[in-house]
Design an enzyme around this catalytic site. Structure first.
Site, PDB file in Angstrom:
ATOM      1  N   ALA A 104       8.326   2.910  -0.264  1.00 27.56           N
ATOM      2  CA  ALA A 104       7.748   3.776   0.437  1.00 27.56           C
ATOM      3  C   ALA A 104       6.990   5.036  -0.229  1.00 27.56           C
ATOM      4  O   ALA A 104       5.979   5.793   0.221  1.00 27.56           O
ATOM      5  CB  ALA A 104       8.609   4.375   1.254  1.00 27.56           C
ATOM      6  N   GLY A 107       3.257   8.407   2.373  1.00 31.55           N
ATOM      7  CA  GLY A 107       2.241   8.380   3.022  1.00 31.55           C
ATOM      8  C   GLY A 107       2.266   7.381   4.224  1.00 31.55           C
ATOM      9  O   GLY A 107       2.040   7.697   5.407  1.00 31.55           O
ATOM     10  N   ASP A 133      16.366  -1.459  -4.858  1.00 36.44           N
ATOM     11  CA  ASP A 133      15.595  -2.238  -5.357  1.00 36.44           C
ATOM     12  C   ASP A 133      15.228  -3.246  -4.168  1.00 36.44           C
ATOM     13  O   ASP A 133      16.140  -3.727  -3.521  1.00 36.44           O
ATOM     14  CB  ASP A 133      16.191  -3.091  -6.353  1.00 36.44           C
ATOM     15  CG  ASP A 133      15.282  -4.197  -6.851  1.00 36.44           C
ATOM     16  OD1 ASP A 133      14.092  -4.547  -6.490  1.00 36.44           O
ATOM     17  OD2 ASP A 133      15.481  -4.655  -8.073  1.00 36.44           O
ATOM     18  N   ASP A 167       4.274  -2.587   0.649  1.00 39.50           N
ATOM     19  CA  ASP A 167       3.073  -2.147  -0.075  1.00 39.50           C
ATOM     20  C   ASP A 167       3.620  -2.428  -1.661  1.00 39.50           C
ATOM     21  O   ASP A 167       3.991  -1.281  -2.112  1.00 39.50           O
ATOM     22  CB  ASP A 167       2.750  -0.713   0.266  1.00 39.50           C
ATOM     23  CG  ASP A 167       1.303  -0.181  -0.342  1.00 39.50           C
ATOM     24  OD1 ASP A 167       0.605  -1.076  -0.825  1.00 39.50           O
ATOM     25  OD2 ASP A 167       1.411   0.814  -0.951  1.00 39.50           O
ATOM     26  N   CYS A 184      -2.923  -2.447  -4.013  1.00 38.69           N
ATOM     27  CA  CYS A 184      -4.190  -1.645  -4.101  1.00 38.69           C
ATOM     28  C   CYS A 184      -4.816  -2.530  -5.249  1.00 38.69           C
ATOM     29  O   CYS A 184      -5.287  -1.858  -6.105  1.00 38.69           O
ATOM     30  CB  CYS A 184      -3.855  -0.401  -4.609  1.00 38.69           C
ATOM     31  SG  CYS A 184      -2.771  -0.095  -5.754  1.00 38.69           S
TER      32      CYS A 184
END
Lengths: 815, 180
Positions: free
Chosen positions: A398, A402, A448, A465, A522
């Protein structure tokens, strides 16, 4: 202007100057514009006088010129060109022979004196040209020489007009254009106003310029066409970055049209190697990363990507819909001197900041939690996740909060949000952001991610993410360019795979509203994206669903030697050069069963990997396409294989995946039939005896004979394939035929010999299918498994089975 | 996450009462489920019972925060309200001080509110009353304690302190690490 009068009494007209009362100053026009306007004005007395004088002067000039022309005709006159070339000629006189000099000099002077008498207008016309020629003496030598020829002709024959044609013929091609015409002009259009003459001259000049420019262009093009491969020396002694840049451009051009533009005797490889090196030096990447990027993008796009990665993306903010609305926020920020715009139609909360007079991360609005600085690409995974109110949602990685706060905002602070991050220091940022943004439904924890399924499960939606190499955000962190190598990537995708499996395990397939997992990174490397998702598809009961994002490019289905599951085109990739946001990848998975098709024991996995390393490859091959044999599936075997591969993720042999059509994929399994059959069957048997708990009982002794196991399988099939037994038989036959035709293996023939064997063969193939496995499992564990799951599976099975049949039919017709 | 002791509960509510008066009970009786105060490492969290149950699945060592942190008990057993409580305090606070845009920034850097920066003040604010500081655009930006009554403010010197600074939203940047 101003406020409109309102005569109706009910409406009260506000007092005071009003909001827009500040008057605009008078417009300021350019001088030229004003002059034009004033043309209509009456002239003043003095102006009239001046105009009259001007007119008079003009007339005089005209008369003078006429007189001069007549004089010219009577006395041999040098042409205009001569006059133009005057000064240069004088300088060049030294170059002439002595006898020439004798008669040239005096004449010149005479001409000049006459010329002095010439009208001012004439001079003014030619002044420019004189200057030009003076400056470019050397260039114009040809022209001036011709002029001299003219002079001699004129003087000798004293017949200017009649001889002009001859003069023209004497002239070189270069001068003939301008000089002849001019002489014509002087004769025919003597009545022309000076300005008209000037105009004509200008036009000619332009023509010539254009012609020259064209020639130059042609030259350039022809130069480009022949890009010579640089020699070793040139490569060893790099000159300047500009040269390297130019060479990159050239090589890209060559590569784009290789057949025509290549150097003879140079292979494409040499060019790509050269390009690789140049790109590395120019953009300062390390060779490994550049190689990887070259594999992802075609060269043209690669250069665009690299360029885009040099430039930072625009700053974007996300409105916190818990505290304010976008319009209000935009107004407040505009009042603070911020120049902004909505981020696009696809988002209702995003704003792009173009420029700002105040630090955008420290305005009172920011501190009050009305917005958060967040890249546009970070909106995407949350939009794909599409959280609903009153759900229980997990954000596994997290920090700095955002995306998690975006989720909370969409949920309107209802339900429960778990924000987890492995790094304790970074969780502080999450705490700060959540409190600032007014998120009150969140639990922030520090595990973890891989252990999270042990803590709590049953989430409606999970957002992962994952940590990545950051190849999509090179603009933000240029250190990526040089620091990443194969090991980093491998480390990353291993972690990502484990995290994704954990995320899927945390999710609850039976959730009425959800059961979704969104995976995003990303990074733009397929190793960290498609490959990871593909891995999860094989090891969990999940399928890909559309992300709900209407832009972005489709995920890769093929990448180098990898052949991913076809549904991977439902994933979305975002690039800095095409979407003007950070490089990003988003995949949305739907979990359709809570069953984990894998042994819970790690020890089991290891054993299996040892025992059944041969089985792995066929499993993966089959995954892609062999969904038709669902009914025959022996789940235990699948389990075994999956777990086996679990243990050694890297041992996947991607090359085998290339074979995607069912027939081909069958082959490897048949090859290894001998070994596999026995093992698989034994295991099945054992599992049956134990009433098959999903994952646990796979490592069984292989003791029983082949024949026994075959029989077992046959009976199995009969039991299992109640739904579409007919179809199956057809399929089996089809497969049989195909096997015959291919005849790649000796063992194939064995398979064909007996029905039983064929069936087992089919079994082997089908074992590779995950979904099929699930189904079989379901059947065996009917009593234990929930209904909802079953239904879903059945649906899957049937639909996929149908598809397979269609495929098979097609193949039949082809064969 | 443990239940607050009687003593501490009393101290906490006394403090909250200073700022939101009788509205304290609105924090407890809410239409959207029961909420409670829980203590973890001297920090007090305000959390809904439903969320609390979920939070209890997380081991204490791994739990960083749950719900909203209201403040902490100091070593001398006094309660100090954190800026994070502003979300709940601001809507219920009966006494407010509005500051002019020019002195917003000053307050956000941790300075007291002075007379020249005072935009508005609630009528009849007593001395030493806990107040919420808001901007002229009604954005709450912190807590304070009045140094003067409303009446005294009228005649105060331009540089005289009207409210003492206690917490402001600038702390989200200044002291992110010590926030919770």
């Amino acid at each position: 202007m101003g406020r409109k009068a309102k005569f109706d009494e009910t409406k009260k007209v506000k007092k005071g100057p009003g909001r827009k009362a500040r008057k605009q100053p008078d417009p300021v026009f350019k001088k030229g514009l004003i002059d034009d306007d004033k043309e209509d004005k009456k002239l003043s007395h003095r102006q009239k006088q001046r105009a009259a004088r001007r007119l008079k002067k003009k007339k005089e000039l005209l008369e003078k010129r006429k007189a001069l022309k007549e004089a010219k005709k009577s006395t041999p006159q040098p042409e205009n060109e001569e006059q133009e070339g005057m000064s240069s000629e004088e300088e060049e006189q030294n170059g002439f022979t002595d006898d020439n000099k004798d008669w040239l000099k005096p004449k010149k002077k005479g001409v000049q004196s006459k010329k002095d008498m010439d009208s001012q207008s004439d001079e003014s016309d030619k002044d420019e040209e004189d200057d030009d020629e003076e400056s470019d003496d050397n260039d114009d030598k040809v022209g001036t020489l011709d002029d001299l020829f003219n002079d001699t002709d004129d003087e000798n024959k004293d017949e200017a007009s009649s001889d002009e044609d001859k003069q023209i013929s004497n002239k070189t091609a270069y001068d003939s254009d301008s000089d002849n015409d001019e002489s014509d002009d002087s004769n025919e259009e003597s009545d022309m106003l000076p300005i008209e003459k000037a105009n004509i001259k200008l036009k000619k000049k332009r023509k010539q310029d254009a012609k020259l420019a064209d020639d130059e262009m042609q030259l350039n093009i022809s130069k480009q066409d022949v890009f010579a491969f640089p020699s070793e020396e040139e490569l060893n002694n790099p000159t300047s970055l500009q040269d390297v840049h130019q060479r990159i451009k050239d090589v890209v051009a060559v590569l784009s049209n290789f057949n025509q533009l290549k150097d003879e005797g140079r292979s494409r490889c040499e060019y790509t190697d050269l390009l690789l090196k140049d790109l590395c030096t120019y953009y300062s990447y390390n060779e490994f990363l550049m190689e990887v990027l070259m594999q992802i993008f075609p060269v043209q796009e690669l250069v665009e990507f690299l360029e885009a990665s040099e430039i930072a993306r625009p700053v974007t903010i996300r409105t916190n819909s818990l505290k304010t609305r976008r319009r209000d926020l935009a107004q407040a920020l505009i009042n603070r001197g911020v120049n902004l715009d909505p981020v696009g139609k696809w988002s209702k909360v995003g704003l792009v900041i173009f420029s700002s007079t105040v630090p955008i991360g420290a305005t009172p609005e920011y501190l009050a939690g009305h917005y958060i600085l967040q890249g546009a690409s970070s909106f995407l995974p949350v939009m794909a996740l599409a959280p609903q109110e009153n759900e229980r949602i997990l954000d596994m990685c997290a920090a700095p909060g955002g995306k998690a706060s975006h989720i909370a905002a969409i949920m309107k602070n209802t339900g429960a949000l778990f924000a987890n991050d492995a790094n304790k220091d970074r969780t502080k940022a999450v705490v700060g952001n959540f409190h600032r943004l007014g998120v009150v439904n969140a639990i922030i924890c520090n595990y973890d991610g891989r252990q999270f399924p042990d803590v709590i499960k049953g989430f409606d939606r999970v957002l992962l993410d994952a940590p990545c190499t950051g190849t999509g955000v090179i603009a933000k962190d240029p250190s990526v360019k040089t620091t990443k190598d194969q090991k980093d990537i491998q480390r990353c995708f291993n972690l990502q795979r484990q995290l994704l499996l954990a995320a899927i395990d945390c999710c609850n397939a039976k959730s009425s509203t959800g059961g979704y997992v969104v995976y995003s990174t990303c990074s733009i490397l397929p190793e960290e994206n498609e490959w990871v998702v593909n891995y999860a598809l094989k090891r969990r009961n999940v399928k890909l669903v559309p992300t709900g994002l209407d832009f972005g490019t489709e995920g890769f289905v093929k990448y180098r030697h990898h052949r991913f599951h076809p549904s991977l085109k439902l994933t979305r990739r975002f690039y800095p050069h095409t979407h003007n946001m950070d490089g990003f990848f988003v995949a949305k998975l739907k979990k359709f069963s809570n069953v984990i098709p894998k042994s819970a024991n790690d020890e089991d996995e290891e054993e299996i990997t040892v025992e059944e390393s041969e089985n792995k490859e066929p499993v993966q091959n089959g995954d892609v396409s062999d969904e038709k044999d669902i009914n025959n599936v022996k789940p235990e075997n699948k389990k075994n294989k999956r777990t086996a591969t679990d243990g050694t993720e890297n041992s996947i042999h991607p090359q085998k995946k290339i074979k995607t059509d069912p027939i081909n994929s069958q082959l490897p399994s048949t090859q290894e039939n001998g070994k596999n059959k026995a093992k698989n069957k034994q295991k099945k048997k054992k599992n049956k005896n134990k009433q098959a708990k999903p994952a646990l009982e796979q490592n069984v002794n292989k003791t029983e004979s082949k024949s026994e196991t075959k029989e077992e399988n046959d009976t199995d099939i009969k039991k299992d394939s109640t739904e579409s037994s007919v179809n199956l038989l057809n399929n089996d036959m089809a497969k049989k035929n195909k096997n015959k035709k291919k005849k790649k293996n000796k063992k194939k023939t064995d398979n064909v010999q007996t029905n039983a064997i064929v069936k087992t063969n089919v079994d082997n193939v089908s074992e590779k299918v995950q979904i099929a496995a699930a189904k079989k499992l379901k059947k065996k564990n009917k009593k234990k498994k929930p209904i909802g799951v079953r239904i879903e599976r059945n649906k899957n099975v049937t639909t996929q089975g149908n598809k397979q049949q269609k495929k098979l039919k097609k193949q039949k017709t082809k064969s | 996450m443990k239940v607050l002791s009687e003593d501490r509960t009393r101290i906490l509510f006394e403090k909250l009462t200073k700022y939101i008066g009788v509205n304290v009970k609105l924090l407890i009786d809410r239409p959207d489920g029961t909420y409670c105060f829980r203590e973890k490492k001297d920090r007090v969290y305000y959390i809904s019972e439903r969320l609390l149950q979920l939070a209890q699945t997380v081991k204490p060592d791994h739990l960083v925060s749950a719900g909203t942190c209201f403040g902490k008990f100091t070593k001398t057993n006094k309660f100090r309200l954190h800026i994070t409580a502003l979300t709940y305090i601001a809507p219920y606070a009966p006494f407010k001080i509005w500051v002019k845009p020019s002195s917003e920034q000053q307050f956000l850097y941790g300075h007291h509110v002075i007379k020249s920066g005072l935009g508005r003040i609630t009528e009849n604010t007593p001395k030493h009353q806990g107040v919420v500081i808001v901007t002229m655009a009604d954005i709450p930006i912190g807590f304070g304690v009045t140094a003067r009554t409303t009446a005294e403010c009228r005649h105060a010197d331009p540089l005289a302190t009207i409210a003492f600074h206690q917490a402001d939203i600038g702390e989200y940047i200044r002291s992110e690490d010590t926030l919770v």
